[in-house]
Design an enzyme around this catalytic site. Structure first.
Site: not given
Ligand code: PNS
Length: 159
Positions: A16, A40, A89, A127
């Protein structure tokens, strides 16, 4: 030109941070936006995620950190920003990213998404994978900024 880099950032990784640094050289102002999704489960609270982001971007003058609960496009309208930055990515990211970009564009005609290809060394980084490795005492040095590494270790102590 102003741009928004939205995400969950639970927590911010070196991947990030690399996107933030690269964008900060190309845009006049970047807002790193922590999107709060109360449904979440997260390791870090929104406030903790903001604090970590503020700490790791403190030397980048044109980067600010904010948070929002709701639709990204609503934040964009309220703040007169039309550009979204997202990192890509791998090909596997593409489907989800295309879906989000098209949905955001449907909800807000002037919203455009700019994609930056993640650098090779961060192309496998997320993450979630960092948290999983850390939870089994694996080495996460170099994957997240030092303050984030310490914060993850501190969190896991309490588990
Ligand atoms: O870091 P992430 O989890 O890949 O980020 C995803 C995020 C937070 C950018 C996305 O879920 C989002 O924009 N959430 C806010 C709600 C919203 O606007 N949803 C519609 C866009 S698809």
């Amino acid at each position: 030109m102003k741009a928004i880099y939205p995400g969950t950032f639970d927590p911010v990784t070196n991947g990030h941070l690399d996107i933030i640094k690269r964008c900060s050289k190309k845009f006049d102002k970047i807002t790193v936006l922590v999107l709060n999704n109360p449904s979440k489960k997260h390791m870090f609270t929104v406030e903790e995620r903001i604090d970590l982001l503020k700490d790791v971007t403190k030397n980048l003058e044109n980067v600010e950190v904010d948070s929002f609960t709701g639709l990204l496009v609503d934040y964009m309208r309220e703040n007169q920003v039309e550009l979204i930055i997202r990192g890509l990515r791998a090909v596997s990211d593409f489907e989800y990213e295309m879906q989000m970009a098209l949905m955001n564009n449907r909800l807000h005609d002037d919203a455009e998404t700019f994609f930056l290809i993640a650098r090779n060394q961060y192309s496998y980084l997320s993450s979630s994978i960092v948290k999983e490795v850390a939870s089994f005492n694996g080495n996460i040095t170099g994957l997240v900024p030092e303050t984030v590494e310490l914060a993850i270790k501190e969190k896991l102590k309490g588990v």
